[in-house]
Design a protein around this motif. Sequence first.
Motif, PDB file in Angstrom:
ATOM      1  N   GLY A  94       2.666  -3.309  44.403  1.00 49.96           N
ATOM      2  CA  GLY A  94       3.599  -4.371  44.027  1.00 49.96           C
ATOM      3  C   GLY A  94       4.016  -4.287  42.573  1.00 49.96           C
ATOM      4  N   LYS A  95       4.425  -5.420  42.029  1.00 49.51           N
ATOM      5  CA  LYS A  95       4.876  -5.482  40.643  1.00 49.51           C
ATOM      6  C   LYS A  95       3.840  -6.196  39.774  1.00 49.51           C
ATOM      7  N   LYS A  96       3.763  -5.758  38.521  1.00 53.76           N
ATOM      8  CA  LYS A  96       2.900  -6.398  37.526  1.00 53.76           C
ATOM      9  C   LYS A  96       3.656  -6.517  36.214  1.00 53.76           C
ATOM     10  N   LEU A  97       3.173  -7.398  35.349  1.00 58.29           N
ATOM     11  CA  LEU A  97       3.723  -7.496  34.004  1.00 58.29           C
ATOM     12  C   LEU A  97       3.068  -6.426  33.148  1.00 58.29           C
ATOM     13  N   PHE A  98       3.868  -5.552  32.570  1.00 59.35           N
ATOM     14  CA  PHE A  98       3.366  -4.460  31.737  1.00 59.35           C
ATOM     15  C   PHE A  98       4.274  -4.326  30.527  1.00 59.35           C
ATOM     16  N   GLN A  99       3.675  -4.357  29.346  1.00 56.03           N
ATOM     17  CA  GLN A  99       4.419  -4.258  28.095  1.00 56.03           C
ATOM     18  C   GLN A  99       5.548  -5.298  28.034  1.00 56.03           C
ATOM     19  N   ASN A 100       5.178  -6.502  28.480  1.00 53.17           N
ATOM     20  CA  ASN A 100       6.067  -7.660  28.397  1.00 53.17           C
ATOM     21  C   ASN A 100       7.306  -7.542  29.283  1.00 53.17           C
ATOM     22  N   GLN A 101       7.214  -6.707  30.339  1.00 54.44           N
ATOM     23  CA  GLN A 101       8.318  -6.608  31.283  1.00 54.44           C
ATOM     24  C   GLN A 101       7.766  -6.236  32.664  1.00 54.44           C
ATOM     25  N   GLU A 102       8.608  -6.362  33.677  1.00 55.75           N
ATOM     26  CA  GLU A 102       8.186  -6.018  35.021  1.00 55.75           C
ATOM     27  C   GLU A 102       7.946  -4.516  35.150  1.00 55.75           C
ATOM     28  N   ALA A 103       6.951  -4.164  35.966  1.00 55.06           N
ATOM     29  CA  ALA A 103       6.669  -2.755  36.224  1.00 55.06           C
ATOM     30  C   ALA A 103       6.191  -2.602  37.660  1.00 55.06           C
TER      31      ALA A 103
ATOM     32  N   ARG B 155       2.116  12.921  37.299  1.00 55.08           N
ATOM     33  CA  ARG B 155       3.527  12.877  36.889  1.00 55.08           C
ATOM     34  C   ARG B 155       4.336  12.130  37.943  1.00 55.08           C
ATOM     35  N   VAL B 156       5.405  11.529  37.479  1.00 54.36           N
ATOM     36  CA  VAL B 156       6.234  10.681  38.329  1.00 54.36           C
ATOM     37  C   VAL B 156       7.676  11.164  38.257  1.00 54.36           C
ATOM     38  N   LYS B 157       8.307  11.256  39.417  1.00 55.24           N
ATOM     39  CA  LYS B 157       9.742  11.478  39.493  1.00 55.24           C
ATOM     40  C   LYS B 157      10.387  10.240  40.098  1.00 55.24           C
ATOM     41  N   LEU B 158      11.462   9.787  39.472  1.00 54.52           N
ATOM     42  CA  LEU B 158      12.232   8.649  39.972  1.00 54.52           C
ATOM     43  C   LEU B 158      13.640   9.134  40.270  1.00 54.52           C
ATOM     44  N   ASN B 159      14.031   9.039  41.525  1.00 51.08           N
ATOM     45  CA  ASN B 159      15.339   9.533  41.955  1.00 51.08           C
ATOM     46  C   ASN B 159      15.571  10.965  41.488  1.00 51.08           C
ATOM     47  N   ASN B 160      14.530  11.788  41.675  1.00 51.68           N
ATOM     48  CA  ASN B 160      14.520  13.231  41.380  1.00 51.68           C
ATOM     49  C   ASN B 160      14.526  13.565  39.893  1.00 51.68           C
ATOM     50  N   SER B 161      14.313  12.589  39.028  1.00 49.03           N
ATOM     51  CA  SER B 161      14.234  12.845  37.587  1.00 49.03           C
ATOM     52  C   SER B 161      12.861  12.438  37.066  1.00 49.03           C
TER      53      SER B 161
ATOM     54  N   GLN C 199       9.973  10.724  35.099  1.00 49.89           N
ATOM     55  CA  GLN C 199       9.900   9.329  34.660  1.00 49.89           C
ATOM     56  C   GLN C 199       8.601   9.079  33.908  1.00 49.89           C
ATOM     57  N   TRP C 200       8.711   8.371  32.772  1.00 48.86           N
ATOM     58  CA  TRP C 200       7.508   8.020  32.022  1.00 48.86           C
ATOM     59  C   TRP C 200       6.723   6.949  32.769  1.00 48.86           C
ATOM     60  N   ALA C 201       5.390   7.064  32.733  1.00 49.74           N
ATOM     61  CA  ALA C 201       4.512   6.077  33.361  1.00 49.74           C
ATOM     62  C   ALA C 201       3.204   6.035  32.578  1.00 49.74           C
ATOM     63  N   TYR C 202       2.504   4.915  32.664  1.00 50.65           N
ATOM     64  CA  TYR C 202       1.208   4.798  32.005  1.00 50.65           C
ATOM     65  C   TYR C 202       0.121   4.581  33.047  1.00 50.65           C
TER      66      TYR C 202
ATOM     67  N   VAL D 206      10.197  -1.240  35.259  1.00 51.13           N
ATOM     68  CA  VAL D 206      11.369  -1.405  36.124  1.00 51.13           C
ATOM     69  C   VAL D 206      12.634  -1.315  35.286  1.00 51.13           C
ATOM     70  N   ASN D 207      13.541  -0.443  35.685  1.00 53.26           N
ATOM     71  CA  ASN D 207      14.859  -0.361  35.057  1.00 53.26           C
ATOM     72  C   ASN D 207      15.802  -1.305  35.804  1.00 53.26           C
ATOM     73  N   PRO D 208      16.242  -2.401  35.166  1.00 51.46           N
ATOM     74  CA  PRO D 208      17.065  -3.406  35.882  1.00 51.46           C
ATOM     75  C   PRO D 208      18.423  -2.873  36.339  1.00 51.46           C
ATOM     76  N   LYS D 209      18.845  -1.724  35.808  1.00 52.14           N
ATOM     77  CA  LYS D 209      20.144  -1.159  36.189  1.00 52.14           C
ATOM     78  C   LYS D 209      20.069  -0.389  37.505  1.00 52.14           C
ATOM     79  N   ILE D 210      18.843  -0.106  37.969  1.00 53.67           N
ATOM     80  CA  ILE D 210      18.662   0.669  39.194  1.00 53.67           C
ATOM     81  C   ILE D 210      18.279  -0.269  40.337  1.00 53.67           C
ATOM     82  N   LYS D 211      18.855  -0.049  41.503  1.00 55.17           N
ATOM     83  CA  LYS D 211      18.566  -0.892  42.666  1.00 55.17           C
ATOM     84  C   LYS D 211      17.756  -0.157  43.735  1.00 55.17           C
ATOM     85  N   ILE D 212      17.859   1.166  43.760  1.00 51.98           N
ATOM     86  CA  ILE D 212      17.108   1.962  44.722  1.00 51.98           C
ATOM     87  C   ILE D 212      16.174   2.893  43.958  1.00 51.98           C
TER      88      ILE D 212
END
Length: 541
Positions: free
Chosen positions: A464-473, A489-495, A497-500, A512-518
């Motif tokens: 699910g989602k959690k609060l991380f670095q003062n934003q949704e993750a 390592r993480v890929k998001l939509n084939n690119s 992606q940074w993760a902790y 969570v990038n608010p500009k992305i929906k999928i």
Amino acid sequence: MTCRFIIIFSLLSKALLAQVDLFDYQPMDLEPNLAGSFGELRNHHFHSGVDLRTKGKVGQPVRSVQEGYLKRLVVRPGGFGMALYISHPSGHTSVYAHLDRFQKSFHDLLLKQSFKTKSNLIDLYLKKDDYLVNAGDTIGWSGNSGSSSGPHLHFEWRDSRTQEPLNPVDYGLKIGSDIVNPNIIAVHTKAGQSVKSIWTDTLIIADWQDIGVEILEQQIPKGPKLGIKSMSAWIEDINEPNQQEDPDFSWEIERFSFSDTRGSDGHMQHNIHSKFGIRTYRIAPVSQPAKIWKNSYSFPENGIYELTIMIETMSGQKTVSKGPVLKNSSNSLWEIVSKTSSPIDWISPNGEIEARNLKISWSKNSFMEPMKPEIVYNAVSKKPKWICSPDLPVIKSLNYFWTPPSDYPKTLRNKTILIGKDPRGISKVVGRPTGDGKILFKMKLWGETHISSDNNPPKIYFIGKKLFQNQEAFCFKLYDELLDIKNYRVKLNNSWQWAYFDAKNKNLLIPVNPKIKIFNFEIFAEDEALNNTTFRQLIEL
């Protein structure tokens, strides 16, 4: 005793005069309260900084104590977690660890370096003029990252030239009011004898290193247990006590080297810790302690003495313990191996020992004390198991050579694990096959060991989602049943992606990038035995 207290007052006065105030700001704008003190005894190390409590919360602003520049930026799952190192003109470096997040320019630097290297593990060194910092600048926010056991700020003050940690209280760090007097709970011996702080029953020892002092130091009632700053011991003729000005043994934790910090195991009376789980401070050094001992003038020979012990806390409080001690070295291992009761220059010899299909070898200076090594093989256990004795901390890695049985699967030879346990902790090491059919493990532990294997990959699932670095993750559970996660390592939509990865909670956090929906995730994870898995998840918002 009047003479003794004059000496103590003089020592404390000199210590106070040596303090300087180099801090323009305190690390946080909170009433200071300690969760951990400088030099505190930990398993296999001294605590290298001061832990400042943050009211049990994440997100307190953290300030640079002086002007300077960003020298180093670190992000890792364990250890300090997210940490910043600021270099100052005074010749010192301040360290701020277990942070939740960095200020924007530092966070942008983190992301830039991560995407450039396609790595979530960052240890970046910066040039002098790259990122300047003013005194009082907010450089980040306090957190609970890395191996932290709860929200707090770990703060260090180092000598920039040597990177040796210094006691930050001596340079201007405020630690708040200390309203609880230190308490010497008991004085213990290696053989198991125990007396109160003021005692009349005679302690009987073979060596002065046999004595450990149990201390309770707290800043506030029911607060965290803290370490002490110094200890001195006077050993005098039972009929003429309080005549000697200088202590026979004394130490003060003002600074230490990371290369010597494992000497903390020798600084603690490990037999007492093994039997009762109590960390005690030795009154006399072993052959290879941390280099914090100020005096070691003599090791008095056999006889009966009046022992006086004085301790001092970080805030300057002091207390004294005293009573009679009889030294009888007839059972002393020190005198057998070194022909002297002063073992400071003794060097442990190299050696080896074998039991069934396990052989252990070690080089010089691997052990802090003399030993008669034994290995007991447990044939009842379903897994190959050995118990090495006597219990003793080690300085260098020991070589464990295991010869597998003829029917041992070849597919497991690179995934065989030696699991070791002693009263100070647990170690797990993946072995390396040798050319002669053995498997070699290098481990800094002498205790109970057994062989295991792991060919199971890490496990990953979305929670699910959690609060991380003062934003949704997005939060994914990531764990291995036996070993640590070595790589992810993480890929998001084939690119990429940074993760902790929050290793202690086994949470992989992706903002969570608010500009992305999928969100089409592909997560790769690998453990220390190189078992790996790839997990895929599609999330639509």
